[in-house]
Design a protein around this motif. Structure first.
Motif, PDB file in Angstrom:
ATOM      1  N   ASN A  88      -6.478  33.251  86.320  1.00 17.96           N
ATOM      2  CA  ASN A  88      -5.102  32.752  86.376  1.00 17.96           C
ATOM      3  C   ASN A  88      -5.035  31.249  86.581  1.00 17.96           C
ATOM      4  N   ASP A  89      -5.803  30.728  87.538  1.00 14.15           N
ATOM      5  CA  ASP A  89      -5.774  29.296  87.799  1.00 14.15           C
ATOM      6  C   ASP A  89      -6.371  28.494  86.644  1.00 14.15           C
ATOM      7  N   GLY A  90      -7.219  29.121  85.857  1.00 18.66           N
ATOM      8  CA  GLY A  90      -7.807  28.462  84.690  1.00 18.66           C
ATOM      9  C   GLY A  90      -6.925  28.525  83.461  1.00 18.66           C
ATOM     10  N   GLY A  91      -5.787  29.210  83.565  1.00 18.51           N
ATOM     11  CA  GLY A  91      -4.850  29.289  82.450  1.00 18.51           C
ATOM     12  C   GLY A  91      -5.064  30.460  81.512  1.00 18.51           C
ATOM     13  N   GLN A  92      -5.892  31.426  81.886  1.00 17.72           N
ATOM     14  CA  GLN A  92      -6.120  32.585  81.023  1.00 17.72           C
ATOM     15  C   GLN A  92      -4.903  33.499  81.062  1.00 17.72           C
ATOM     16  N   THR A  93      -4.328  33.782  79.879  1.00 14.89           N
ATOM     17  CA  THR A  93      -3.142  34.635  79.817  1.00 14.89           C
ATOM     18  C   THR A  93      -3.423  36.006  79.212  1.00 14.89           C
ATOM     19  N   VAL A  94      -4.508  36.145  78.463  1.00 14.85           N
ATOM     20  CA  VAL A  94      -4.918  37.437  77.916  1.00 14.85           C
ATOM     21  C   VAL A  94      -6.269  37.767  78.527  1.00 14.85           C
ATOM     22  N   GLN A  95      -6.363  38.940  79.122  1.00 17.69           N
ATOM     23  CA  GLN A  95      -7.578  39.336  79.843  1.00 17.69           C
ATOM     24  C   GLN A  95      -8.621  39.923  78.895  1.00 17.69           C
ATOM     25  N   HIS A  96      -9.020  39.089  77.932  1.00 22.90           N
ATOM     26  CA  HIS A  96     -10.101  39.400  76.991  1.00 22.90           C
ATOM     27  C   HIS A  96     -10.727  38.050  76.684  1.00 22.90           C
ATOM     28  N   LEU A  97     -12.016  37.910  76.903  1.00 22.14           N
ATOM     29  CA  LEU A  97     -12.712  36.660  76.681  1.00 22.14           C
ATOM     30  C   LEU A  97     -12.369  36.095  75.305  1.00 22.14           C
ATOM     31  N   HIS A  98     -11.982  34.831  75.257  1.00 21.87           N
ATOM     32  CA  HIS A  98     -11.670  34.201  73.984  1.00 21.87           C
ATOM     33  C   HIS A  98     -11.839  32.701  74.085  1.00 21.87           C
ATOM     34  N   PHE A  99     -12.065  32.100  72.946  1.00 18.05           N
ATOM     35  CA  PHE A  99     -12.236  30.662  72.846  1.00 18.05           C
ATOM     36  C   PHE A  99     -11.203  30.120  71.880  1.00 18.05           C
ATOM     37  N   HIS A 100     -10.584  29.008  72.259  1.00 17.46           N
ATOM     38  CA  HIS A 100      -9.645  28.296  71.408  1.00 17.46           C
ATOM     39  C   HIS A 100     -10.432  27.234  70.654  1.00 17.46           C
ATOM     40  N   LEU A 101     -10.392  27.263  69.335  1.00 18.28           N
ATOM     41  CA  LEU A 101     -10.970  26.203  68.522  1.00 18.28           C
ATOM     42  C   LEU A 101      -9.798  25.371  68.011  1.00 18.28           C
ATOM     43  N   LEU A 102      -9.742  24.118  68.447  1.00 18.21           N
ATOM     44  CA  LEU A 102      -8.626  23.233  68.113  1.00 18.21           C
ATOM     45  C   LEU A 102      -9.132  22.011  67.365  1.00 18.21           C
ATOM     46  N   GLY A 103      -8.355  21.536  66.407  1.00 16.21           N
ATOM     47  CA  GLY A 103      -8.720  20.329  65.682  1.00 16.21           C
ATOM     48  C   GLY A 103      -7.611  19.885  64.759  1.00 16.21           C
ATOM     49  N   GLY A 104      -7.931  18.884  63.969  1.00 17.49           N
ATOM     50  CA  GLY A 104      -6.952  18.364  63.026  1.00 17.49           C
ATOM     51  C   GLY A 104      -6.164  17.188  63.582  1.00 17.49           C
ATOM     52  N   ARG A 105      -6.477  16.775  64.795  1.00 17.06           N
ATOM     53  CA  ARG A 105      -5.888  15.598  65.430  1.00 17.06           C
ATOM     54  C   ARG A 105      -6.821  15.131  66.527  1.00 17.06           C
TER      55      ARG A 105
END
Length: 112
Positions: A88-105
């Motif tokens: 929760n404190d880390g910002g996890q909102t779905v309780q399934h391990l996942h990684f955000h891949l962000l780019g394009g800026r």
């Protein structure tokens, strides 16, 4: 267990898939924070980074092998960010391990 990401991985909930194999699924985030924002999830349910063990840690290295390939395919030649939120404190909102891949800026630090 009623896990939204398990349901997406099982095809019970539709997603805009970017990549899929027997171990992982990558799909577009519904609330993108960058021009390119995909989620990479293991198909095996692991609730969070808190639950990574010697028995299931191989999926993490597999995701880290696939992420640069996906970034290249998505045209992120200038770089990308790969983020995991845990608890929760880390910002996890779905309780399934996942990684955000962000780019394009250009990514700011610290993130907002």
């Amino acid at each position: 267990m009623d896990c939204v990401f398990c349901n997406i991985a099982n095809g019970e909930i539709p997603s805009k898939k970017v990549y899929e194999d027997e171990k992982i699924l990558a799909f577009h985030d519904l609330d993108p924070k960058a021009p390119v924002h995909i989620l990479i999830i293991p198909k095996q349910h692991i609730a969070s980074a808190w639950e990574i063990t010697g028995e299931n840690s191989g999926i993490i290295s597999y995701i880290f092998e696939k992420a640069p390939q996906l970034a290249k395919e998505l045209g992120l030649a200038g770089g990308f960010r790969l983020v995991n939120n845990c608890g929760n404190d880390g910002g996890q909102t779905v309780q399934h391990l996942h990684f955000h891949l962000l780019g394009g800026r250009s990514m700011e630090w610290p993130p907002g």
